[in-house]
Design a protein around this motif. Structure first.
Motif, PDB file in Angstrom:
ATOM      1  N   PRO A 151       0.826  -1.219   0.000  1.00 58.61           N
ATOM      2  CA  PRO A 151       0.000   0.000   0.000  1.00 58.61           C
ATOM      3  C   PRO A 151       0.863   1.274   0.000  1.00 58.61           C
ATOM      4  N   LEU A 152       1.460   1.581  -1.125  1.00 54.37           N
ATOM      5  CA  LEU A 152       2.364   2.724  -1.227  1.00 54.37           C
ATOM      6  C   LEU A 152       1.578   4.029  -1.296  1.00 54.37           C
ATOM      7  N   SER A 153       2.192   5.101  -0.760  1.00 54.58           N
ATOM      8  CA  SER A 153       1.619   6.437  -0.897  1.00 54.58           C
ATOM      9  C   SER A 153       2.411   7.284  -1.886  1.00 54.58           C
ATOM     10  N   VAL A 154       3.710   6.983  -2.043  1.00 47.70           N
ATOM     11  CA  VAL A 154       4.574   7.721  -2.975  1.00 47.70           C
ATOM     12  C   VAL A 154       5.391   6.715  -3.776  1.00 47.70           C
ATOM     13  N   LEU A 155       5.477   6.925  -5.086  1.00 45.93           N
ATOM     14  CA  LEU A 155       6.250   6.030  -5.942  1.00 45.93           C
ATOM     15  C   LEU A 155       6.957   6.842  -7.015  1.00 45.93           C
ATOM     16  N   SER A 156       8.272   6.628  -7.157  1.00 42.01           N
ATOM     17  CA  SER A 156       9.070   7.283  -8.190  1.00 42.01           C
ATOM     18  C   SER A 156       9.852   6.212  -8.936  1.00 42.01           C
ATOM     19  N   VAL A 157       9.639   6.116 -10.252  1.00 41.81           N
ATOM     20  CA  VAL A 157      10.268   5.043 -11.023  1.00 41.81           C
ATOM     21  C   VAL A 157      10.746   5.551 -12.381  1.00 41.81           C
ATOM     22  N   HIS A 158      11.731   4.844 -12.924  1.00 40.94           N
ATOM     23  CA  HIS A 158      12.132   5.029 -14.319  1.00 40.94           C
ATOM     24  C   HIS A 158      11.731   3.779 -15.078  1.00 40.94           C
ATOM     25  N   LEU A 159      10.942   3.956 -16.121  1.00 41.25           N
ATOM     26  CA  LEU A 159      10.390   2.821 -16.852  1.00 41.25           C
ATOM     27  C   LEU A 159      11.337   2.362 -17.946  1.00 41.25           C
ATOM     28  N   ALA A 160      11.527   1.057 -18.019  1.00 44.19           N
ATOM     29  CA  ALA A 160      12.410   0.483 -19.026  1.00 44.19           C
ATOM     30  C   ALA A 160      11.701   0.274 -20.350  1.00 44.19           C
ATOM     31  N   ARG A 161      10.413   0.030 -20.300  1.00 47.45           N
ATOM     32  CA  ARG A 161       9.639  -0.187 -21.516  1.00 47.45           C
ATOM     33  C   ARG A 161       8.163  -0.055 -21.207  1.00 47.45           C
ATOM     34  N   GLY A 162       7.332  -0.123 -22.243  1.00 51.81           N
ATOM     35  CA  GLY A 162       5.900   0.053 -22.082  1.00 51.81           C
ATOM     36  C   GLY A 162       5.186  -1.214 -21.678  1.00 51.81           C
ATOM     37  N   ASP A 212       5.816   4.991 -22.981  1.00 48.43           N
ATOM     38  CA  ASP A 212       5.913   4.066 -21.849  1.00 48.43           C
ATOM     39  C   ASP A 212       5.181   4.610 -20.625  1.00 48.43           C
ATOM     40  N   ILE A 213       5.340   5.909 -20.369  1.00 50.11           N
ATOM     41  CA  ILE A 213       4.638   6.513 -19.230  1.00 50.11           C
ATOM     42  C   ILE A 213       3.132   6.438 -19.444  1.00 50.11           C
ATOM     43  N   ALA A 214       2.708   6.726 -20.669  1.00 47.34           N
ATOM     44  CA  ALA A 214       1.279   6.681 -20.979  1.00 47.34           C
ATOM     45  C   ALA A 214       0.714   5.278 -20.762  1.00 47.34           C
ATOM     46  N   SER A 215       1.478   4.247 -21.141  1.00 48.09           N
ATOM     47  CA  SER A 215       0.982   2.882 -20.996  1.00 48.09           C
ATOM     48  C   SER A 215       0.839   2.502 -19.529  1.00 48.09           C
ATOM     49  N   LEU A 216       1.761   2.970 -18.663  1.00 47.59           N
ATOM     50  CA  LEU A 216       1.645   2.672 -17.242  1.00 47.59           C
ATOM     51  C   LEU A 216       0.451   3.406 -16.629  1.00 47.59           C
ATOM     52  N   VAL A 217       0.345   4.700 -16.918  1.00 45.31           N
ATOM     53  CA  VAL A 217      -0.742   5.499 -16.347  1.00 45.31           C
ATOM     54  C   VAL A 217      -2.097   4.918 -16.738  1.00 45.31           C
ATOM     55  N   GLY A 218      -2.188   4.409 -17.956  1.00 45.73           N
ATOM     56  CA  GLY A 218      -3.450   3.849 -18.411  1.00 45.73           C
ATOM     57  C   GLY A 218      -3.778   2.501 -17.822  1.00 45.73           C
ATOM     58  N   SER A 219      -2.837   1.913 -17.066  1.00 43.99           N
ATOM     59  CA  SER A 219      -3.064   0.557 -16.556  1.00 43.99           C
ATOM     60  C   SER A 219      -3.248   0.496 -15.048  1.00 43.99           C
ATOM     61  N   ILE A 220      -3.258   1.650 -14.362  1.00 48.18           N
ATOM     62  CA  ILE A 220      -3.447   1.636 -12.910  1.00 48.18           C
ATOM     63  C   ILE A 220      -4.616   2.546 -12.520  1.00 48.18           C
ATOM     64  N   ARG A 221      -5.337   2.143 -11.498  1.00 52.27           N
ATOM     65  CA  ARG A 221      -6.460   2.924 -10.982  1.00 52.27           C
ATOM     66  C   ARG A 221      -6.003   3.601  -9.694  1.00 52.27           C
ATOM     67  N   THR A 222      -5.977   4.933  -9.685  1.00 48.03           N
ATOM     68  CA  THR A 222      -5.423   5.690  -8.557  1.00 48.03           C
ATOM     69  C   THR A 222      -6.424   6.727  -8.071  1.00 48.03           C
ATOM     70  N   PRO A 223      -7.445   6.336  -7.358  1.00 43.94           N
ATOM     71  CA  PRO A 223      -8.503   7.274  -6.963  1.00 43.94           C
ATOM     72  C   PRO A 223      -8.056   8.345  -5.974  1.00 43.94           C
ATOM     73  N   SER A 224      -6.920   8.121  -5.280  1.00 45.08           N
ATOM     74  CA  SER A 224      -6.451   9.095  -4.283  1.00 45.08           C
ATOM     75  C   SER A 224      -5.270   9.917  -4.771  1.00 45.08           C
ATOM     76  N   LEU A 225      -4.862   9.724  -6.011  1.00 45.78           N
ATOM     77  CA  LEU A 225      -3.666  10.397  -6.517  1.00 45.78           C
ATOM     78  C   LEU A 225      -3.849  11.914  -6.488  1.00 45.78           C
ATOM     79  N   ALA A 226      -2.908  12.605  -5.818  1.00 48.58           N
ATOM     80  CA  ALA A 226      -2.968  14.064  -5.707  1.00 48.58           C
ATOM     81  C   ALA A 226      -1.916  14.755  -6.557  1.00 48.58           C
ATOM     82  N   SER A 227      -0.822  14.058  -6.849  1.00 44.95           N
ATOM     83  CA  SER A 227       0.274  14.694  -7.595  1.00 44.95           C
ATOM     84  C   SER A 227       0.856  13.711  -8.600  1.00 44.95           C
TER      85      SER A 227
END
Length: 322
Positions: free
Chosen positions: A19-30, A53-68
């Motif tokens: 149950p992470l609240s903050v996540l910072s990553v560099h994506l290797a691929r989509g 690659d960023i677009a593909s990740l964002v489109g695959s997770i549901r983040t109802p509490s995401l503020a930033s």
């Protein structure tokens, strides 16, 4: 996971397990999937990688509490308009944006290659800021919106109408940054003018910081005449401004046009933003002030000088009246 290069599959697995609240990553691929992974506790997400690659990740997770959300797009020379549209749609989709307050779409080290232009293949696709960022207008609680990109494979245009649309669509903004070399040199376009500043002053009453990619000072005298007509009862009067706008910082990345009457422009700025503390513009310190370009930069410097004088006079009047 700061500084870690991962695949989208491992990010999805991590979000499912912890149950992470903050996540910072560099994506290797989509990621090639339409399946959504729930991340109900995630408040802040920072991603670096290619735009696709960023677009593909964002489109695959549901983040109802995401503020930033911050994206560091690492392929500005090759990302396509389609990739960028997909990223904007993904981060503003209902399953990602219900709580979003801060949205930053950036390129690392924007200054690198700022003045080198490379056309990838044919003449690039062109789209307006209003068109590309229309989905952002659905983020009714957004307080900070920043775009710092220098795309090569497509061009964005941004004029007065685009800034007006942004101002009307995002009235809760406290910080706005549009630091992009939008369409130059691919298309003929007119950068925003003082009318754009008036739109932001009228429709974004909480704005305290404004950074804009370009501003044209040539239309100041024309707008001053329009304001005078409005004062005489002209039905085309500018919208009523807040009693005292809170803007403190105004940064202009590129200035266009010689300001014939710096004092008039200073009066307009002072009327719009009476509490302005910082006014930044490219000073052209290496240019001969007697040349045409040197004269343009100097005229903008004169605006700041006149504005400071107006502010000092007003403070003096306040002190004497007290």
């Amino acid at each position: 996971m700061v500084g870690t290069t991962v695949t989208p599959e491992s990010v999805r697995a991590l979000l499912s397990a912890v149950p992470l609240s903050v996540l910072s990553v560099h994506l290797a691929r989509g990621l090639d999937t339409t399946e959504l992974t729930d991340a109900p506790t995630l408040l802040e997400l920072q991603c670096s990688g290619t735009c696709a690659d960023i677009a593909s990740l964002v489109g695959s997770i549901r983040t109802p509490s995401l503020a930033s959300f911050t994206s560091w797009i690492c392929d500005p020379t090759t990302m396509t308009l389609s990739d960028f549209r997909q990223l904007v749609r993904g981060v503003t989709s209902p399953h990602s944006s219900a709580s979003l307050r801060r949205l930053f779409l950036c390129r690392p080290n924007l200054a690198e290659g700022r003045h080198s232009w490379v056309v990838i293949g044919n003449e690039p696709a062109v789209a307006s800021v209003t068109d590309v960022f229309a989905p952002v207008f659905a983020l009714h609680g957004l307080t900070n919106f920043s775009v710092a990109l220098n795309p090569r494979a497509f061009a964005l245009t941004c004029g007065d109408d685009d800034v007006l649309a942004l101002a009307c669509g995002l009235p809760t903004l406290q910080g706005l940054s549009l630091e992009c070399h939008f369409s130059y040199p691919y298309t003929t376009w007119s950068p925003p003018s003082v009318r754009a500043l008036q739109a932001l002053a009228a429709h974004c009453p909480r704005l305290t910081e404004l950074c804009i990619g370009a501003l044209n000072g040539c239309e100041v005298e024309e707008q001053a005449g329009a304001d005078a007509g409005a004062a005489d009862g002209d039905s085309e009067a500018s919208p009523i401004l807040p009693q005292r706008h809170p803007l403190r910082l105004l940064r202009i990345q590129r200035v266009e046009g010689l300001i014939q009457d710096p004092e008039q422009f200073a009066k307009l700025l002072d009327g719009l933003f009476p509490d302005l503390e910082t006014f930044e513009w490219p000073r052209g310190i290496y240019l001969d002030p007697t040349t045409e370009h040197g004269h343009v930069f100097a005229s903008w410097g004169d605006v700041w000088t006149k504005l400071q004088e107006l502010q000092k006079d007003r403070r003096g009047e306040g002190a004497s009246s007290a």
